[in-house]
Design an enzyme around this catalytic site. Structure first.
Site, mmCIF file in Angstrom:
data_model
loop_
_atom_site.group_PDB
_atom_site.id
_atom_site.type_symbol
_atom_site.label_atom_id
_atom_site.label_comp_id
_atom_site.label_asym_id
_atom_site.label_seq_id
_atom_site.Cartn_x
_atom_site.Cartn_y
_atom_site.Cartn_z
ATOM 1 N N GLN A 17 0.737 -0.950 -0.224
ATOM 2 C CA GLN A 17 -0.180 0.257 -0.171
ATOM 3 C C GLN A 17 0.917 1.566 -0.190
ATOM 4 O O GLN A 17 0.089 2.340 -0.364
ATOM 5 C CB GLN A 17 -1.108 -0.397 0.855
ATOM 6 N N HIS A 111 0.905 -9.830 4.612
ATOM 7 C CA HIS A 111 -0.341 -8.185 4.202
ATOM 8 C C HIS A 111 -0.586 -7.955 3.252
ATOM 9 O O HIS A 111 -0.699 -7.405 2.312
ATOM 10 C CB HIS A 111 0.355 -7.114 4.949
ATOM 11 N N ASN A 155 -2.386 -11.175 8.308
ATOM 12 C CA ASN A 155 -2.740 -9.743 8.541
ATOM 13 C C ASN A 155 -4.192 -9.984 8.339
ATOM 14 O O ASN A 155 -3.915 -10.731 6.893
ATOM 15 C CB ASN A 155 -2.375 -8.907 7.777
ATOM 16 N N GLU A 156 -5.526 -9.599 8.827
ATOM 17 C CA GLU A 156 -6.204 -9.791 8.922
ATOM 18 C C GLU A 156 -6.613 -11.552 8.874
ATOM 19 O O GLU A 156 -7.627 -11.994 7.295
ATOM 20 C CB GLU A 156 -6.972 -9.096 8.279
#
Ligand code: BGC
Length: 426
Positions: A17, A111, A155-156
């Site tokens: 990102q 991620h 992540n998540e």
């Protein structure tokens, strides 16, 4: 000071990102498909790959004492089995920069983005991915483990099931010719569902060309129950190898969790959703050193299931409700079943008016403070995100950041909210 001296107050980012030019990743390929569901490609993102020092210094100057960022697997292992030493050195520099500025680095190994080759091998539904992830985790830990106190493996990890649920709801809504856009606001990540539906007919052909399969299983794909368990087994394999190399590193996973509220008659829906979002993972994470809590909003349930946002509610740019109290509720709920340490690894808001972000942080942290006062072992709070960045399919228009980034010049401008968050360490 509201929090104990050692409490971590920081901000988070994810490699894809912010870094820019993550060319060997699955996302890069998907962003460049002729009928991509992405609003725009990530391109050079925030050029954080080259500007990390400036960014970390801004974070530290404001008083923050932790930085959560991710290591990009597609950089470390751009081709299967070929590990790139120079990329390891890059991340060593980032970690050292944190320390030189009095900032605790919290590293995430995965991620959302994976190397494109992993997806060609079956991705996140293939048994072999567990061993590939273990090997990558071992490599990174051997090289960098001596510099780290915290690692988030994945992540998540529950995102795939959340997306499966959303896809079911979305299909239903599309069938009913309901206003499809409103489905996007029910998942805590930037997704363009409407565009995805339109593009579906082209996607199969283009994906087959890019990944050798019409339905590539990237990390953020709707997941089967087997795939769901596979992600957690990959976490366990990585944790085992990290602990064998550096037993003192604290290892955890992070989960996306909504504050699920039941209105009268909605209890069984809310219970089922909490079980899917959190409870059924407990056996996989029970012995972890910490659990990463990631929360952005609440979801309410009534007699017929999930309800739209309350009438007149303030909405964020993501189309979900501005509701900072959700974080405290989620922490208390998680603590009922998970007694270990908790770190808020993400919490934040996409708004253009930064004074609303200040308000969000103020209310969210008041909730965290009250949990700490009640003896719940919350050890840190990472705001998402350090800077305005690439919000996945939604591109650069969602502004979550504590720092504004001029897309044309890459110039950074700290917002008032950055300084405000910094006051919590003083
Ligand atoms: C993800 C981030 C994302 C953020 C805001 C989380 O789901 O971990 O990558 O940008 O939410 O949507």
């Amino acid at each position: 000071m509201a929090f104990p001296q050692e409490f971590l107050i920081g901000a988070a980012t994810a490699a894809h990102q912010v870094e820019g030019n993550n060319i060997n990743s699955d996302y890069w390929l998907q962003e460049h498909l002729p009928h991509s569901s992405f609003t725009e490609p990530s391109g050079e993102a925030c050029d954080h790959y080259h500007r990390y020092e400036e960014d970390i210094k801004l974070l530290a100057a404001a008083g923050l004492n932790a930085y959560r960022f991710s290591i990009e697997w597609a950089r470390i292992e751009p081709e299967e089995g070929k590990f790139d030493e120079t990329e390891v050195e890059h991340y060593r520099d980032v970690i050292r920069c944190c320390k030189a500025n009095g900032v605790e680095p919290i590293v995430t190994l995965l991620h959302f983005t994976s190397p494109a080759w992993l997806i060609r091998k079956g991705g996140w539904e293939a048994e072999s991915t567990i061993e590939y992830f273990r090997r990558y985790a071992a490599y990174v830990t051997e090289k960098l483990g001596g510099e780290l106190n915290y690692i988030c493996t994945i992540n998540e990890a529950n995102m795939g099931l959340q997306l499966a649920a959303i896809a079911r709801r979305f299909t239903l809504m599309a069938q009913q010719a309901a206003k499809a856009k409103s489905a996007e606001g029910t998942v805590q990540v930037g997704m363009n569902f409407e565009k995805m539906m339109e593009n579906m007919k082209f996607a199969a052909i283009e994906n087959a060309q890019a990944f050798g399969t019409p339905q590539p299983q990237i990390f953020v794909s709707s997941r089967t129950p087997e795939g769901d368990a596979l992600v957690f087994r990959a976490h366990q394999a990585a944790k085992e190898v990290i602990k064998a190399l550096y037993p003192n590193i604290k290892v955890g996973i992070t989960l996306s969790m909504h504050d699920l509220q039941a209105l009268p008659g909605g209890e069984s829906f809310a219970e089922a959703a909490w079980d899917e979002e959190f409870k059924h993972y407990l056996p996989f994470v029970a012995d972890d050193d910490f659990l990463g809590v990631q929360n952005y909003t609440r979801t309410q349930y009534g007699t017929a299931g999930q309800l739209p946002c309350p009438e007149g509610a303030e909405l964020t740019q993501m189309d979900y409700e501005f509701y900072p109290e959700a974080l405290e509720h989620v922490i208390r709920r998680v603590h009922e079943d998970f007694k270990g340490d908790l770190i808020v690894t993400e919490n934040g808001v996409a708004v253009s008016d930064d004074s609303r972000r200040v308000e969000f942080i103020r209310r969210a942290l008041a909730g965290v403070e009250s949990c700490v006062k009640d003896g719940i072992p919350v050890k840190g709070y990472m705001y998402w995100s350090l800077m305005d960045n690439f919000e996945w399919q939604k591109g650069f228009s969602m502004t979550f950041g504590l720092i504004a980034v001029d897309r044309a010049t890459q110039m950074r401008t700290p917002k008032e909210s950055l300084a405000f968050l910094g006051t919590y360490t003083k």
